[in-house]
Design a protein around this motif. Structure first.
Motif, PDB file in Angstrom:
ATOM      1  N   SER A  67       0.792  -0.980   0.221  1.00 58.15           N
ATOM      2  CA  SER A  67      -0.139  -0.286   0.029  1.00 58.15           C
ATOM      3  C   SER A  67       1.169   1.265  -0.304  1.00 58.15           C
ATOM      4  O   SER A  67       2.548   1.447   0.602  1.00 58.15           O
ATOM      5  CB  SER A  67      -0.848   0.349   1.139  1.00 58.15           C
ATOM      6  N   LEU A  68       0.457   2.048  -0.316  1.00 59.06           N
ATOM      7  CA  LEU A  68       1.228   3.568  -0.684  1.00 59.06           C
ATOM      8  C   LEU A  68       1.097   4.365   0.701  1.00 59.06           C
ATOM      9  O   LEU A  68       2.506   4.319   1.286  1.00 59.06           O
ATOM     10  CB  LEU A  68      -0.042   4.524  -1.609  1.00 59.06           C
ATOM     11  N   ALA A  69       0.555   4.028   1.567  1.00 55.09           N
ATOM     12  CA  ALA A  69       0.289   4.076   3.145  1.00 55.09           C
ATOM     13  C   ALA A  69       1.269   3.588   4.155  1.00 55.09           C
ATOM     14  O   ALA A  69       2.674   4.373   4.791  1.00 55.09           O
ATOM     15  CB  ALA A  69      -1.213   4.496   4.617  1.00 55.09           C
ATOM     16  N   ALA A  70       1.850   2.149   3.333  1.00 61.01           N
ATOM     17  CA  ALA A  70       2.701   1.924   4.583  1.00 61.01           C
ATOM     18  C   ALA A  70       3.896   1.634   3.437  1.00 61.01           C
ATOM     19  O   ALA A  70       5.041   2.220   4.148  1.00 61.01           O
ATOM     20  CB  ALA A  70       2.872   0.392   3.849  1.00 61.01           C
ATOM     21  N   ALA A  71       4.483   2.362   2.221  1.00 59.03           N
ATOM     22  CA  ALA A  71       5.568   2.866   1.415  1.00 59.03           C
ATOM     23  C   ALA A  71       5.935   4.553   2.314  1.00 59.03           C
ATOM     24  O   ALA A  71       6.791   4.309   2.592  1.00 59.03           O
ATOM     25  CB  ALA A  71       5.344   2.811   0.021  1.00 59.03           C
ATOM     26  N   ARG A  72       5.138   4.996   2.017  1.00 58.60           N
ATOM     27  CA  ARG A  72       5.460   6.135   2.452  1.00 58.60           C
ATOM     28  C   ARG A  72       5.597   6.521   4.195  1.00 58.60           C
ATOM     29  O   ARG A  72       6.517   7.249   4.496  1.00 58.60           O
ATOM     30  CB  ARG A  72       4.095   7.342   2.518  1.00 58.60           C
ATOM     31  N   ALA A  73       5.355   5.345   4.796  1.00 61.92           N
ATOM     32  CA  ALA A  73       5.565   5.228   5.490  1.00 61.92           C
ATOM     33  C   ALA A  73       6.971   5.421   6.512  1.00 61.92           C
ATOM     34  O   ALA A  73       8.362   5.800   7.064  1.00 61.92           O
ATOM     35  CB  ALA A  73       5.002   4.187   7.379  1.00 61.92           C
ATOM     36  N   VAL A  74       7.501   3.827   5.223  1.00 62.50           N
ATOM     37  CA  VAL A  74       9.557   3.719   5.727  1.00 62.50           C
ATOM     38  C   VAL A  74      10.022   5.071   5.006  1.00 62.50           C
ATOM     39  O   VAL A  74      10.698   5.117   5.242  1.00 62.50           O
ATOM     40  CB  VAL A  74       8.863   2.558   4.561  1.00 62.50           C
ATOM     41  N   PHE A  75       9.269   5.184   3.753  1.00 59.50           N
ATOM     42  CA  PHE A  75      10.426   6.332   2.687  1.00 59.50           C
ATOM     43  C   PHE A  75      10.193   7.245   4.111  1.00 59.50           C
ATOM     44  O   PHE A  75      11.512   8.325   4.857  1.00 59.50           O
ATOM     45  CB  PHE A  75       9.333   6.981   1.830  1.00 59.50           C
ATOM     46  N   SER A  76       8.782   8.069   4.605  1.00 54.25           N
ATOM     47  CA  SER A  76       9.443   9.295   6.215  1.00 54.25           C
ATOM     48  C   SER A  76      10.242   8.388   7.410  1.00 54.25           C
ATOM     49  O   SER A  76      10.772   9.826   7.671  1.00 54.25           O
ATOM     50  CB  SER A  76       7.716   8.996   6.531  1.00 54.25           C
ATOM     51  N   ARG A  77      10.216   7.489   7.605  1.00 56.40           N
ATOM     52  CA  ARG A  77      11.513   6.939   8.373  1.00 56.40           C
ATOM     53  C   ARG A  77      12.734   7.326   7.882  1.00 56.40           C
ATOM     54  O   ARG A  77      13.569   7.604   9.326  1.00 56.40           O
ATOM     55  CB  ARG A  77      11.091   5.762   9.520  1.00 56.40           C
ATOM     56  N   LEU A  78      12.620   6.673   6.851  1.00 55.55           N
ATOM     57  CA  LEU A  78      14.296   6.961   6.418  1.00 55.55           C
ATOM     58  C   LEU A  78      14.217   8.303   6.348  1.00 55.55           C
ATOM     59  O   LEU A  78      15.625   8.888   6.417  1.00 55.55           O
ATOM     60  CB  LEU A  78      14.210   6.255   4.807  1.00 55.55           C
ATOM     61  N   VAL A  81      15.811   9.442   9.332  1.00 51.58           N
ATOM     62  CA  VAL A  81      17.020   9.741   9.562  1.00 51.58           C
ATOM     63  C   VAL A  81      18.688   9.888   8.513  1.00 51.58           C
ATOM     64  O   VAL A  81      19.455  10.052   9.372  1.00 51.58           O
ATOM     65  CB  VAL A  81      17.091   7.604   9.573  1.00 51.58           C
ATOM     66  N   VAL A  82      18.146   9.258   7.626  1.00 51.97           N
ATOM     67  CA  VAL A  82      19.159  10.680   6.730  1.00 51.97           C
ATOM     68  C   VAL A  82      18.407  11.628   5.927  1.00 51.97           C
ATOM     69  O   VAL A  82      17.822  11.777   4.635  1.00 51.97           O
ATOM     70  CB  VAL A  82      19.170   9.556   4.259  1.00 51.97           C
ATOM     71  N   VAL A  83      18.872  12.898   6.548  1.00 47.45           N
ATOM     72  CA  VAL A  83      17.976  14.199   6.197  1.00 47.45           C
ATOM     73  C   VAL A  83      17.988  14.342   4.835  1.00 47.45           C
ATOM     74  O   VAL A  83      17.391  15.184   4.351  1.00 47.45           O
ATOM     75  CB  VAL A  83      19.142  15.314   7.086  1.00 47.45           C
ATOM     76  N   THR A  84      19.755  14.433   4.539  1.00 50.43           N
ATOM     77  CA  THR A  84      19.998  15.252   3.088  1.00 50.43           C
ATOM     78  C   THR A  84      20.368  13.298   1.932  1.00 50.43           C
ATOM     79  O   THR A  84      21.232  12.284   2.139  1.00 50.43           O
ATOM     80  CB  THR A  84      21.074  15.464   3.215  1.00 50.43           C
ATOM     81  N   LEU A  85      18.583  12.963   1.759  1.00 53.57           N
ATOM     82  CA  LEU A  85      19.301  11.404   0.862  1.00 53.57           C
ATOM     83  C   LEU A  85      19.249  11.255  -0.413  1.00 53.57           C
ATOM     84  O   LEU A  85      19.286  11.415  -1.450  1.00 53.57           O
ATOM     85  CB  LEU A  85      17.138  11.646   0.923  1.00 53.57           C
TER      86      LEU A  85
END
Length: 226
Positions: A67-78, A81-85
């Motif tokens: 789901s997009l919600a699950a993916a975006r939650a992971v991306f937000s956590r990333l 952790v990595v402010v400049t991705l």
């Protein structure tokens, strides 16, 4: 419209703008009464643009088959952790850190492969932006974990190409089945065949179908497929 006229119109539209999106919607409404009904009932869809580059492509990989919600939650956590991705910064994270963020084993492999290809100059996403769609598709699909759906979404949203149609997208297949009152959900091959008359505005039609899908109160979490 002849093939020559279609090719000329597509060539003229290297990328969608709000103005050309509106023009495409009007053309599609005249071509297809079902799409006209979506436009009349729900209004224009968002253009759904994303910034081209590593972060967006990584996010699309995360969105594969979840789901997009699950993916975006992971991306937000990333991003916390990595402010400049950047690819280089992403590569400093080990498997334990990435799993804690929510990456699966496969997504670690895919995203690390993408980051490494960019960091070692095997892939130049900026240079790809001006290239032909076929070249972009070939170059990106060289990387493990990047298939047609991932490329389609990148072309459609990040590069705003006007005639990209993500035929492997589950939400689009569901919306098309409901819109056309089909007894079964169309396969990607069937979707490709049944949408040829929407060219060269299939990326606009895809936005209309997503708009229609999301209008269903029970369809707030879009699951996609590659």
């Amino acid at each position: 419209m002849t093939l020559e006229e279609t090719a000329a119109q597509t060539a003229e539209l290297e990328s969608l703008t709000e103005e050309s999106l509106t023009r495409g919607l009007l053309v599609l409404a005249n071509l297809d009464s079902d799409l006209a009904r979506i436009l009349e009932t729900l209004g224009s869809p968002p253009i759904w643009s994303r910034e081209p580059g590593f972060a967006t492509l990584l996010c699309i990989i995360l969105e594969q088959q979840v789901s997009l919600a699950a993916a975006r939650a992971v991306f937000s956590r990333l991003c916390e952790v990595v402010v400049t991705l950047t690819p280089e910064n992403f590569l400093t994270l080990d498997d334990v850190q990435l799993r804690a963020i929510g990456f699966s084993r496969q997504k670690i492999l895919y995203c690390r492969g993408l980051a490494d290809a960019i960091a070692t100059h095997q892939l130049d996403l900026t240079k790809l932006e001006t290239m032909d769609e076929t070249v972009i598709r070939t170059e990106l699909k060289r990387l493990k974990g990047i298939g047609d759906w991932t490329v389609d979404i990148y072309l459609l949203m990040a590069l705003q190409r006007p005639d990209v149609f993500p035929k492997g997208d589950l939400a689009i297949a569901i919306a098309f089945q409901k819109l056309k009152n089909l007894p079964t959900r169309p396969t990607p091959v069937q979707l490709e065949a049944m949408t040829q008359h929407w060219r060269p505005w299939r990326a606009v039609a895809a936005r209309l179908l997503w708009h229609y899908y999301l209008s269903n109160a029970n369809s707030k979490s879009v699951t996609v497929s590659q």
